[in-house]
Scaffold this motif. Structure first.
Motif, mmCIF file in Angstrom:
data_model
loop_
_atom_site.group_PDB
_atom_site.id
_atom_site.type_symbol
_atom_site.label_atom_id
_atom_site.label_comp_id
_atom_site.label_asym_id
_atom_site.label_seq_id
_atom_site.Cartn_x
_atom_site.Cartn_y
_atom_site.Cartn_z
ATOM 1 N N PHE A 154 0.852 -1.203 0.000
ATOM 2 C CA PHE A 154 0.000 0.000 0.000
ATOM 3 C C PHE A 154 0.882 1.246 0.000
ATOM 4 O O PHE A 154 1.967 1.232 0.594
ATOM 5 C CB PHE A 154 -0.890 0.016 1.248
ATOM 6 N N PRO A 155 0.432 2.315 -0.641
ATOM 7 C CA PRO A 155 1.247 3.552 -0.624
ATOM 8 C C PRO A 155 1.491 4.034 0.806
ATOM 9 O O PRO A 155 0.579 4.029 1.615
ATOM 10 C CB PRO A 155 0.386 4.566 -1.376
ATOM 11 N N ASN A 156 2.711 4.382 1.070
ATOM 12 C CA ASN A 156 3.097 4.784 2.425
ATOM 13 C C ASN A 156 3.035 6.291 2.646
ATOM 14 O O ASN A 156 3.118 6.754 3.767
ATOM 15 C CB ASN A 156 4.516 4.291 2.707
ATOM 16 N N GLU A 157 2.938 7.010 1.552
ATOM 17 C CA GLU A 157 2.916 8.464 1.660
ATOM 18 C C GLU A 157 1.868 9.034 0.719
ATOM 19 O O GLU A 157 1.613 8.454 -0.336
ATOM 20 C CB GLU A 157 4.290 9.045 1.309
ATOM 21 N N THR A 158 1.278 10.121 1.135
ATOM 22 C CA THR A 158 0.347 10.831 0.232
ATOM 23 C C THR A 158 0.743 12.302 0.201
ATOM 24 O O THR A 158 1.229 12.837 1.199
ATOM 25 C CB THR A 158 -1.109 10.728 0.722
ATOM 26 N N ASP A 159 0.494 12.896 -0.939
ATOM 27 C CA ASP A 159 0.862 14.311 -1.086
ATOM 28 C C ASP A 159 -0.066 15.194 -0.259
ATOM 29 O O ASP A 159 -1.269 14.950 -0.182
ATOM 30 C CB ASP A 159 0.790 14.722 -2.565
ATOM 31 N N VAL A 160 0.568 16.187 0.303
ATOM 32 C CA VAL A 160 -0.201 17.169 1.078
ATOM 33 C C VAL A 160 -0.408 18.381 0.185
ATOM 34 O O VAL A 160 0.534 18.819 -0.490
ATOM 35 C CB VAL A 160 0.571 17.567 2.357
ATOM 36 N N SER A 161 -1.613 18.887 0.174
ATOM 37 C CA SER A 161 -1.890 20.045 -0.688
ATOM 38 C C SER A 161 -1.078 21.262 -0.219
ATOM 39 O O SER A 161 -0.769 21.389 0.976
ATOM 40 C CB SER A 161 -3.387 20.372 -0.667
ATOM 41 N N VAL A 162 -0.739 22.087 -1.198
ATOM 42 C CA VAL A 162 0.082 23.269 -0.899
ATOM 43 C C VAL A 162 -0.638 24.179 0.104
ATOM 44 O O VAL A 162 -0.024 24.749 1.017
ATOM 45 C CB VAL A 162 0.389 24.059 -2.208
ATOM 46 N N ASP A 163 -1.947 24.239 -0.095
ATOM 47 C CA ASP A 163 -2.747 25.101 0.784
ATOM 48 C C ASP A 163 -2.645 24.637 2.241
ATOM 49 O O ASP A 163 -2.407 25.438 3.152
ATOM 50 C CB ASP A 163 -4.203 25.051 0.293
ATOM 51 N N LEU A 164 -2.797 23.322 2.418
ATOM 52 C CA LEU A 164 -2.733 22.765 3.783
ATOM 53 C C LEU A 164 -1.342 22.964 4.379
ATOM 54 O O LEU A 164 -1.192 23.344 5.550
ATOM 55 C CB LEU A 164 -3.104 21.276 3.749
ATOM 56 N N GLU A 165 -0.346 22.713 3.549
ATOM 57 C CA GLU A 165 1.043 22.862 4.007
ATOM 58 C C GLU A 165 1.302 24.302 4.461
ATOM 59 O O GLU A 165 1.864 24.538 5.536
ATOM 60 C CB GLU A 165 1.972 22.502 2.844
ATOM 61 N N HIS A 166 0.819 25.224 3.639
ATOM 62 C CA HIS A 166 0.999 26.647 3.955
ATOM 63 C C HIS A 166 0.286 26.995 5.265
ATOM 64 O O HIS A 166 0.828 27.714 6.113
ATOM 65 C CB HIS A 166 0.454 27.478 2.791
ATOM 66 N N ARG A 167 -0.921 26.436 5.413
ATOM 67 C CA ARG A 167 -1.724 26.719 6.606
ATOM 68 C C ARG A 167 -1.013 26.239 7.878
ATOM 69 O O ARG A 167 -0.933 26.955 8.878
ATOM 70 C CB ARG A 167 -3.078 26.011 6.478
ATOM 71 N N VAL A 168 -0.486 25.007 7.795
ATOM 72 C CA VAL A 168 0.174 24.432 8.973
ATOM 73 C C VAL A 168 1.433 25.212 9.325
ATOM 74 O O VAL A 168 1.670 25.549 10.502
ATOM 75 C CB VAL A 168 0.513 22.935 8.731
#
Lengths: 173, 224
Positions: free
Chosen positions: B15-29
């Protein structure tokens, strides 16, 4: 002492891993709040000089706790909503496989995992999907290693049983 | 782990071990983390400032408690010592006790109107001012000879009499040095003695109060 730089490094290193774990664990694609909460809690813990032996398992354990908190709150919110509106609010678990881009077989397995009881789900996600070692999984779940091994073994049997019942035997077996 | 479980486990591991995080979410965090960092600095600064203030605040609190206490102590002490003829300590204590009793009674029965002589008694404590000694003696005699309000403020007659005796003590102490007439001076001294004795003895029954009777007689004589 402030750990701003440290938390940013951690974020860049583990953001994909944490996001992926939350998707599997929460059975929903709506994990943004918990994701944010995870790193916020991690930052607080760093500022309180938390003892960290394994960073990956540490951040995943924080994500798990944040998810548990969120689900508990959401459960209570749902109950209130149902009481007042008599309306059932549910997330669609199938959206996870769309987000992670799973094929048909993997989707079937994931759905089978979600039919397991909670402790089995947790150990399968950690040991199976996220490939944590027994000791790491034990640390995250706050169990002893024997319990992790035994539960994982039983969870796999149960999972196979569910898949068999669904007429979806794995591979060439 | 058997073959089936091993296969299943292997499949799970794919199973995929990583998923991409959206730029918006990354910026928010990241924004949130940076804000937290700044607020942590600010709150630490505030905490340090507050910690500096703690001893001063504690001292101010102590002073706020101690100053009124000390003032009240000093006030009561000076009131005792400022008695013109130096009344005995016991009498002063009795007077204070009786005045406190009067105050508590007053609060309990605030709906009742204060009797005339009680108001007068309160005034004697703060400013014993009569035009002359004769006026005082006359008033005292009048009060004492049953011109007291019938609806007594105090529950028992004895209590009222005790207060009356205290009033007498206060006035006699004040006026005694000012009286020139030897006869009046002597009568006042007798009145003082009788009042003092009455206060100290505190008779339980009306029949016991011989001193009270004596006091009454003296005032009757003074009145004429």
């Amino acid at each position: 002492m402030d750990h701003a730089k440290e938390i940013e490094d951690l974020f860049h290193q583990y953001k994909k891993d944490v996001h992926n774990f939350l998707l599997y664990y929460m059975k929903t694609t709506d994990v943004d709040d918990v994701f944010q909460e995870t790193f916020s809690n991690a930052y607080k813990a760093l500022n309180h000089n938390a003892a960290i032996s394994n960073t990956r398992s540490w951040i995943i354990s924080i994500a798990r706790n944040a998810a548990i908190d969120y689900l508990r709150k959401e459960e209570s919110y749902k109950k209130k909503l149902e009481r007042f509106k008599n309306k059932n609010v549910r997330h669609n678990p199938l959206s996870v496989d769309e987000q992670v881009q799973l094929d048909e077989r993997k989707t079937a397995i994931l759905n089978a995992i979600y039919q397991l009881k909670k402790s089995y789900q947790e150990v399968v996600i950690l040991r199976g999907l996220k490939e944590f070692s027994v000791s790491e999984a034990a640390h995250i779940l706050n169990w002893n290693e024997n319990k992790v091994k035994l539960t994982y073994h039983r969870a796999l049997k149960k999972l196979r049983q569910i898949l068999d019942q669904g007429g979806d035997r794995i591979g060439s077996l | 782990m058997d073959r089936y479980d091993q296969k299943l486990s292997d499949e799970l591991n794919q199973f995929p071990n990583e998923t991409d995080v959206s730029v918006d979410l990354e910026h928010r965090v990241l924004t949130q983390l940076r804000n937290k960092s700044m607020s942590t600095h600010a709150s630490e600064g505030k905490r340090k400032n507050l910690m500096k203030l703690v001893p001063y605040l504690a001292m101010a609190a102590c002073l706020a408690i101690l100053i009124p206490l000390g003032y009240s102590q000093f006030h009561s002490h000076s009131a005792k010592s400022s008695s013109p003829t130096g009344a005995s300590k016991k009498v002063t204590k009795t007077k204070m006790k009786s005045s406190s009793q009067a105050k508590s009674k007053q609060t309990k029965t605030s709906k009742k109107s204060n009797p005339y002589w009680f108001t007068e008694y309160n005034q004697t404590i703060s400013k014993p001012e009569y035009a002359n000694v004769n006026g005082f003696i006359s008033d005292m005699a009048n009060y004492y000879n049953n011109k007291v309000n019938k609806k007594a403020f105090y529950s028992s007659k004895l209590q009222r009499q005790m207060h009356m005796a205290n009033v007498v003590m206060a006035y006699v102490n004040y006026y005694l040095p000012k009286v020139k007439n030897q006869n009046k001076k002597q009568k006042l001294t007798e009145a003082k003695k009788a009042a003092l004795h009455f206060c100290l003895k505190a008779p339980k029954k009306k029949s016991d109060s011989a001193d009270l009777q004596k006091l009454k007689t003296i005032f009757n004589q003074l009145d004429h």
